[in-house]
Design a protein around this motif. Sequence first.
Motif, PDB file in Angstrom:
ATOM      1  N   SER A 122     -24.651  31.852   2.279  1.00 28.90           N
ATOM      2  CA  SER A 122     -24.908  31.000   1.097  1.00 28.90           C
ATOM      3  C   SER A 122     -23.601  29.781   0.982  1.00 28.90           C
ATOM      4  N   ILE A 123     -22.510  30.198   1.223  1.00 29.36           N
ATOM      5  CA  ILE A 123     -21.450  29.305   1.193  1.00 29.36           C
ATOM      6  C   ILE A 123     -21.870  28.229   2.096  1.00 29.36           C
ATOM      7  N   ARG A 124     -22.139  28.338   3.456  1.00 30.31           N
ATOM      8  CA  ARG A 124     -22.581  27.181   4.325  1.00 30.31           C
ATOM      9  C   ARG A 124     -23.777  26.420   3.623  1.00 30.31           C
ATOM     10  N   LEU A 125     -24.770  27.256   3.184  1.00 26.78           N
ATOM     11  CA  LEU A 125     -25.756  26.542   2.563  1.00 26.78           C
ATOM     12  C   LEU A 125     -25.536  25.837   1.553  1.00 26.78           C
TER      13      LEU A 125
ATOM     14  N   SER B 171     -20.703  25.536  13.170  1.00 28.15           N
ATOM     15  CA  SER B 171     -19.712  25.347  14.256  1.00 28.15           C
ATOM     16  C   SER B 171     -20.286  25.857  15.513  1.00 28.15           C
ATOM     17  N   VAL B 172     -21.412  25.154  15.963  1.00 27.59           N
ATOM     18  CA  VAL B 172     -22.158  25.472  17.278  1.00 27.59           C
ATOM     19  C   VAL B 172     -22.762  24.237  17.677  1.00 27.59           C
ATOM     20  N   PRO B 173     -22.846  24.069  18.839  1.00 24.10           N
ATOM     21  CA  PRO B 173     -23.574  22.746  19.458  1.00 24.10           C
ATOM     22  C   PRO B 173     -24.826  22.478  19.088  1.00 24.10           C
TER      23      PRO B 173
ATOM     24  N   ASP C 172     -25.776  18.205  10.937  1.00 27.87           N
ATOM     25  CA  ASP C 172     -25.017  18.821   9.741  1.00 27.87           C
ATOM     26  C   ASP C 172     -25.253  20.066   9.989  1.00 27.87           C
ATOM     27  N   VAL C 173     -26.238  20.965  10.269  1.00 35.95           N
ATOM     28  CA  VAL C 173     -26.420  22.264  10.294  1.00 35.95           C
ATOM     29  C   VAL C 173     -25.468  22.895  11.276  1.00 35.95           C
TER      30      VAL C 173
END
Length: 77
Positions: free
Chosen positions: A40-43, A21-23, A15-16
């Motif tokens: 904060s938005i992604r968190l 957007s990383v492998p 999920d992280v």
Amino acid sequence: MMERTPLTPERIRADVADVLSVPQDEITDEVQLIDRGLDSIRLMTLIERWRAEGADVELAELAERPTVADWVAKLTR
């Protein structure tokens, strides 16, 4: 009662990686997620995703210690 999907270490890491957007292999247990682009938005995206699955988690708890290892300890107990 809603069926809970267990948050496994693998699921948390996936999920992280997804929100960043990383492998997945770039997200190690100890990497500082802020340094990898966590904001904060992604968190909040992660928190809402995990709350929808039944996790009892607050923004401050995860923001204090932004590593997969710390989050796994919090979310899988």
